[in-house]
Design an enzyme around this catalytic site. Structure first.
Site, PDB file in Angstrom:
ATOM      1  CE  LYS A  93      -4.367  -1.828   1.423  1.00 13.91           C
ATOM      2  NZ  LYS A  93      -5.363  -2.052   2.469  1.00 13.91           N
TER       3      LYS A  93
ATOM      4  NE  ARG B 148      -7.450  -8.329   1.092  1.00 15.98           N
ATOM      5  CZ  ARG B 148      -7.052  -7.531   0.116  1.00 15.98           C
ATOM      6  NH1 ARG B 148      -6.079  -6.678   0.315  1.00 15.98           N
ATOM      7  NH2 ARG B 148      -7.619  -7.592  -1.073  1.00 15.98           N
TER       8      ARG B 148
HETATM    9  C1  7PM Z   1      -6.055  -0.915  -5.542  1.00 14.13           C
HETATM   10  C2  7PM Z   1      -5.981  -0.218  -4.357  1.00 14.13           C
HETATM   11  C3  7PM Z   1      -6.338  -2.252  -5.566  1.00 14.13           C
HETATM   12  C4  7PM Z   1      -6.203  -0.868  -3.163  1.00 14.13           C
HETATM   13  C5  7PM Z   1      -6.544  -2.898  -4.379  1.00 14.13           C
HETATM   14  C6  7PM Z   1      -6.492  -2.195  -3.199  1.00 14.13           C
HETATM   15  C7  7PM Z   1      -8.052  -4.473   1.950  1.00 14.13           C
HETATM   16  C8  7PM Z   1      -9.113  -5.285   1.577  1.00 14.13           C
HETATM   17  C9  7PM Z   1      -8.287  -4.311  -0.170  1.00 14.13           C
HETATM   18  C10 7PM Z   1      -7.703  -4.396   3.342  1.00 14.13           C
HETATM   19  C11 7PM Z   1      -9.484  -5.939   3.745  1.00 14.13           C
HETATM   20  C12 7PM Z   1      -5.395  -3.713  -1.700  1.00 14.13           C
HETATM   21  C13 7PM Z   1      -6.632  -2.871  -1.886  1.00 14.13           C
HETATM   22  N1  7PM Z   1      -7.531  -3.884   0.844  1.00 14.13           N
HETATM   23  N2  7PM Z   1      -9.823  -6.023   2.451  1.00 14.13           N
HETATM   24  N3  7PM Z   1      -9.248  -5.168   0.242  1.00 14.13           N
HETATM   25  N4  7PM Z   1      -8.448  -5.150   4.196  1.00 14.13           N
HETATM   26  N5  7PM Z   1     -10.179  -6.651   4.650  1.00 14.13           N
HETATM   27  O1  7PM Z   1      -4.330  -3.083  -1.533  1.00 14.13           O
HETATM   28  O2  7PM Z   1      -6.792  -3.678   3.783  1.00 14.13           O
HETATM   29  O3  7PM Z   1      -5.435  -4.936  -1.776  1.00 14.13           O
HETATM   30  S1  7PM Z   1      -8.110  -3.848  -1.819  1.00 14.13           S
END
Ligand code: 7PM
Length: 280
Positions: free
Chosen positions: A225, A259
């Site tokens: 992130k 995750r």
């Molecule tokens: C683009 C930006 C694509 C951000 C995907 C993302 C989380 C989640 C996501 C989290 C839970 C990523 C995010 N992030 N579910 N889904 N916790 N529970 O970086 O932090 O994967 S999507």
């Protein structure tokens, strides 16, 4: 200390033993190169099989891109992306989590055998509580300020930790009021979802307190992130080491599930972490 059992559909976890690794499996069109649903499915199955060899505990299947600024996906399209993947993976013996905000997708996924529903919107959509109530699937209740379209425009809190904690408490209370067993629930501060780097750092440092206050296990998603990028100065494809540091920082705070994109590396890091943290 939080309660230590997590009910996750066909599976049950003892969260006191060791931190769990949730592996991210994207099934959005931008996550495979040449388009085409058949290739997308093959790609997803190969990715899942690799994660299993790498020691994943839960596979998180996402068919709705939540990239900041990205448009939302119609329910029919999300079902077309996610359902074939559930059918293809459900006999592999690993718990399947579905990353969705849509009650229709939750219902279909649970019928098809999904073991967990991961909702970045904290089960706020009309019908979401009812969609998950009468099953035994695990639930991840995440905090987000705003929507994926606008959340990073102007994150704003008087007290980020207090507000995120209060939000998670309210959503968990709503689930429990519907009859959902506490042992199905995990909470997630939602790193990067309507937060500045300072907000994210404050939340990372608060995991232990939040977990103790709500008495529910924390799931933390820091992998690759922007906060990792901000701290390390690294672009997206150079954030593995920073992400491992983030996973260990979360686990040091007591997070029970991380995750991640990089399952093999995270499993190794956590094995060594665990060897040096013998408390059970
Ligand atoms: C683009 C930006 C694509 C951000 C995907 C993302 C989380 C989640 C996501 C989290 C839970 C990523 C995010 N992030 N579910 N889904 N916790 N529970 O970086 O932090 O994967 S999507």
């Amino acid at each position: 200390m939080s309660r230590e059992y997590l009910q996750c559909g066909r599976f049950g976890f003892d969260l006191a033993k060791r931190p769990l690794v949730m592996g991210i499996l994207n099934v959005t069109p931008d996550s495979f190169s040449d388009g085409g649903r058949h290739h997308a499915l093959e790609f997803a199955v190969e990715g899942a099989e690799q994660m299993i060899r790498d020691g994943v505990d839960i596979i998180d299947i996402g068919g709705e891109s939540t990239r900041p600024g990205s448009p939302s996906v119609p329910v029919e399209e999300e079902l077309r992306r996610v359902m074939p993947v559930i059918y293809a993976l459900r006999e592999l013996g690993v718990p399947l989590s579905i990353d969705t905000c849509k009650p229709e997708v939750m219902r279909e996924a649970i019928i098809a055998g999904a073991d967990m529903i991961n909702d970045i919107n904290g089960f706020r959509a009309p019908g979401a509580l009812e969609a998950v109530r009468d099953s035994d699937c695990g639930l991840c209740v995440m905090h987000m300020q705003g929507t994926p379209q606008d959340m990073q425009a102007q994150p704003d809190y008087a007290d980020v930790v207090g507000e995120v904690t209060a939000f998670l408490r309210a959503r968990c209370d709503a689930l429990i009021a519907e009859g959902v067993a506490r042992e199905r629930i995990t909470i997630d501060p939602g790193f990067g979802f309507g937060k500045t780097v300072a907000h994210n750092v404050a939340l990372l440092r608060s995991i232990s307190n939040m977990q103790r206050e709500l008495g529910l296990p924390v799931l933390a998603g820091l992998s690759r992130k922007s906060m990792i990028g901000a701290i390390t100065g690294r672009p997206l494809d150079e954030r593995l080491a920073g992400s491992l540091g983030g996973a260990l920082a979360a686990v040091a705070q007591g997070a029970r599930i991380v995750r991640v994109h990089d399952v093999a590396e995270t499993v190794d890091a956590l094995k060594v972490w665990q060897a040096g943290t013998k408390n059970n």
